[in-house]
Structure formats: C-alpha cells, structure tokens
Design an enzyme around this catalytic site. Structure first.
Site, PDB file in Angstrom:
ATOM      1  N   LYS A  82      -7.510   4.384   2.142  1.00 42.26           N
ATOM      2  CA  LYS A  82      -7.570   3.518   3.248  1.00 42.26           C
ATOM      3  C   LYS A  82      -7.925   4.186   4.743  1.00 42.26           C
ATOM      4  CE  LYS A  82      -6.632  -0.079   5.952  1.00 42.26           C
ATOM      5  NZ  LYS A  82      -5.901   0.235   7.141  1.00 42.26           N
TER       6      LYS A  82
ATOM      7  N   GLY B 237       0.931  -1.299   0.156  1.00 43.48           N
ATOM      8  CA  GLY B 237       0.034  -0.088   0.010  1.00 43.48           C
ATOM      9  C   GLY B 237       0.806   1.334   0.034  1.00 43.48           C
ATOM     10  N   HIS B 238       1.770   1.344   0.932  1.00 41.37           N
ATOM     11  CA  HIS B 238       2.618   2.285   0.862  1.00 41.37           C
ATOM     12  C   HIS B 238       3.515   2.492  -0.478  1.00 41.37           C
ATOM     13  CE1 HIS B 238       2.718   1.327   5.297  1.00 41.37           C
ATOM     14  NE2 HIS B 238       2.278   2.429   5.321  1.00 41.37           N
TER      15      HIS B 238
HETATM   16  P1  AMP Z   1       0.482   4.535   7.861  1.00 40.90           P
HETATM   17  O1  AMP Z   1       2.009   4.061   7.968  1.00 40.90           O
HETATM   18  O2  AMP Z   1      -0.412   3.526   8.421  1.00 40.90           O
HETATM   19  O3  AMP Z   1       0.222   5.870   8.330  1.00 40.90           O
HETATM   20  O4  AMP Z   1      -0.071   4.842   6.429  1.00 40.90           O
HETATM   21  C1  AMP Z   1       0.828   5.813   5.678  1.00 40.90           C
HETATM   22  C2  AMP Z   1      -0.101   5.997   4.328  1.00 40.90           C
HETATM   23  O5  AMP Z   1      -0.180   4.898   3.803  1.00 40.90           O
HETATM   24  C3  AMP Z   1      -1.557   6.613   4.651  1.00 40.90           C
HETATM   25  O6  AMP Z   1      -1.795   7.665   3.570  1.00 40.90           O
HETATM   26  C4  AMP Z   1      -2.119   5.321   4.391  1.00 40.90           C
HETATM   27  O7  AMP Z   1      -3.355   5.848   4.217  1.00 40.90           O
HETATM   28  C5  AMP Z   1      -1.681   4.935   3.394  1.00 40.90           C
HETATM   29  N1  AMP Z   1      -2.016   3.432   3.479  1.00 40.90           N
HETATM   30  C6  AMP Z   1      -1.980   2.497   4.306  1.00 40.90           C
HETATM   31  N2  AMP Z   1      -2.579   1.437   4.009  1.00 40.90           N
HETATM   32  C7  AMP Z   1      -2.767   1.424   2.450  1.00 40.90           C
HETATM   33  C8  AMP Z   1      -3.250   0.583   1.698  1.00 40.90           C
HETATM   34  N3  AMP Z   1      -3.711  -0.692   1.847  1.00 40.90           N
HETATM   35  N4  AMP Z   1      -3.583   1.029   0.475  1.00 40.90           N
HETATM   36  C9  AMP Z   1      -3.086   2.200   0.090  1.00 40.90           C
HETATM   37  N5  AMP Z   1      -2.376   2.913   1.026  1.00 40.90           N
HETATM   38  C10 AMP Z   1      -2.277   2.695   2.147  1.00 40.90           C
END
Ligand code: AMP
Length: 279
Positions: free
Chosen positions: A149, A36-37
């Site tokens: 997400k 996702g990242h």
């Molecule tokens: P986090 O590290 O969880 O704070 O996420 C960092 C970024 O990655 C945020 O903008 C999230 O929305 C995005 N993100 C997390 N999981 C996903 C996913 N499965 N698909 C797309 N983007 C994601």
C-alpha cells in the site's frame, strides 16, 4: 501478549529469545489497526517465531500538524485486534522514549525520496526511515513486514537497510481492500459517506489501467486515468503515474519490467494513496 513501553524492557525480553535462535519479526504500525495490518501480522507469524507489532504515531514523518493531531488512536481496539491476531509482543513507546533529545538526522535515500509522496510531503521519508531505524535497533529483527500500500515507503526502507547494511529481511505484503475495492487505511475513518463513494475512483482507475494495459499505450492510459480521476467531484488529484518500480521515474515503454501505477488524491479532507503492479 506482552505490552511493552520502553526500549530497555523490550531488549530484555527479546535478547534471550534471539540468543536462543528464535526468529523475530517486526510489524511497524501507527495503530488504528485494520485488516491490512492484520494481514502483515499473519504473514509475519508464518515466517517468524516471535512477532512484535509496534504502535507509534511518529511525529517526524508528518508534514501537516493537523494530520498528526487528528490521527486516530483507538488503543483498546488495537490491543484487542493484536491479541486476536496472535501477536506476541506489542511495543507502544512514548514520543519521549523514541526521541529523548533533539536529533540531527539525514540519510541519503537517493533521488526517489523526492518524487511522488516525497514531493507532496517534504521530509516524510527522512522521518519514516528515522523511526524504522530506531525500531530495528530496539528489536533487532530478522524480518520486517510492510504493506505494498505504501509502495514508496518499502523502497525507501530497503534503501535505508542497504545503506546501513542491516541484517534484516524486508517483506512487502499485498494491499488489502474493502469489498468495493477501496484500499484499507487508518485515514479512511475520516471519509464522510459521500467521500467514501468518491474515493472508489482511485482503485477503479488503477484496475482500469491494469485491465487495459495491453490495449493502450502508456500516454493513452495516463490520459484516460487522469480523465477518470478528474471526473469525480470532491477528488483533488495530486498525481497519477505509471513508473519504474525501482526508480519511481515515469516510464513510457510498456515492455519495461517492474511497472507500477501509483495515485494520490485528496478526497474531501483526507489524502489517500493507492497503487497496482502492472507486470
Ligand atoms: P500505518 O499504520 O498506516 O503506518 O501502516 C503500517 C503498515 O501497514 C505499513 O507497512 C502499511 O503499508 C501497511 N498497510 C496499511 N494499509 C494496508 C493495506 N490496506 N494492506 C496491506 N498493508 C497495509
């Protein structure tokens, strides 16, 4: 790939590039990176010359100390992933670098701050917008990439950008899922094999609602979705809603525009969120 730990060093690197009209993108993350990242980095690379990915587990957005303590931090793995993804700059500051002293912070994010995630995680979006504002100040990006997400997070950040009139374009990218439908998340690592099976009901329910959107009224869809989610052992539902994608208020008119179904549930010891756009 440059790995940078201080705001001063980051500015020294980026300011000349900005002056040379290079387009700079930021992808803020808390690390424990997954596909996702990587999809955000890929999207950023398409639209910008320089992609900065930040890795910072931001304490002010955690409402549960245990959640903060057990947040995964596989740094070497993350750096390798960013290298492979073609990210040019990684910003990994310490907590002290981002929060040198006590801070009073409040920004009016409107009523939507207190709904859904905001209701279950009090103060969460003050913490999120606080760190994102600091990252934007450090990077001065033209573009910033976030995942759908965290649907409500994108809304709150857009609101913060509008409030401060920041010259940055917010780009929301699609949710990346595992082959079985589970939305990728850094917290999935905490799911036991049984939890992981149970967790599939979240994406299955969202998919069901999308597929039957024309067939049933919104109250019927909500009833069926809640039944599905409550039928699985080990899934403790926080909310399932069909809402207006701007206000996040529940919507009962199917012909309304910009509808989104959002779900949050605790699966075993892990709290998960997911959503799907309906029209
Ligand atoms: P986090 O590290 O969880 O704070 O996420 C960092 C970024 O990655 C945020 O903008 C999230 O929305 C995005 N993100 C997390 N999981 C996903 C996913 N499965 N698909 C797309 N983007 C994601």
């Amino acid at each position: 790939m440059e790995i940078i730990n201080t705001i001063a060093a980051l500015k020294m690197l980026l300011e000349p590039l900005k002056q040379a009209q290079q387009k700079i993108a930021i992808v803020p993350t808390m690390g424990a990176l997954h596909k996702g990242h990587v999809s955000l980095i890929a999207a950023a690379k398409q639209q910008a010359d320089i992609v900065v990915c930040s890795i910072f587990v931001n304490p002010t957005q955690f409402t549960d100390v245990k959640d903060l303590e057990k947040y995964p931090r596989p740094l070497e793995h993350d750096i390798q992933m960013l290298e492979d993804a073609g990210c040019q700059v990684v910003f990994m500051p310490s907590v002290k670098e981002m929060y040198p002293g006590a801070e009073e912070w409040h920004i009016d994010l409107g009523n939507a701050e207190f709904l859904l995630e905001g209701e279950f995680r009090k103060g969460h979006y003050q913490g999120v917008t606080q760190i994102v504002k600091k990252l934007f100040d450090a990077v001065n990006p033209d573009l910033a990439f976030f995942g759908q997400k965290d649907f409500q997070q994108v809304l709150m950040i857009k609101k913060m950008v509008a409030t401060f009139n920041l010259p940055v374009q917010i780009v929301s990218c699609p949710i990346i899922r595992d082959a079985d439908g589970l939305a990728m998340s850094s917290r999935n690592i905490h799911l036991t094999p049984a939890d992981r099976q149970h967790a599939l009901i979240l994406s299955k329910t969202l998919q069901f609602v999308k597929e039957h959107f024309q067939q049933y009224s919104i109250p019927v869809l909500l009833e069926k979705a809640t039944e599905m989610l409550q039928s699985v052992n080990g899934v403790e539902l926080d909310y399932f809603t069909i809402a207006n994608g701007e206000t996040l208020l529940p919507e009962s008119n199917k012909n309304a525009e910009n509808l989104v179904a959002l779900v949050a549930a605790k699966v075993g010891e892990t709290r998960l969120i997911d959503n799907i756009l309906l029209n």
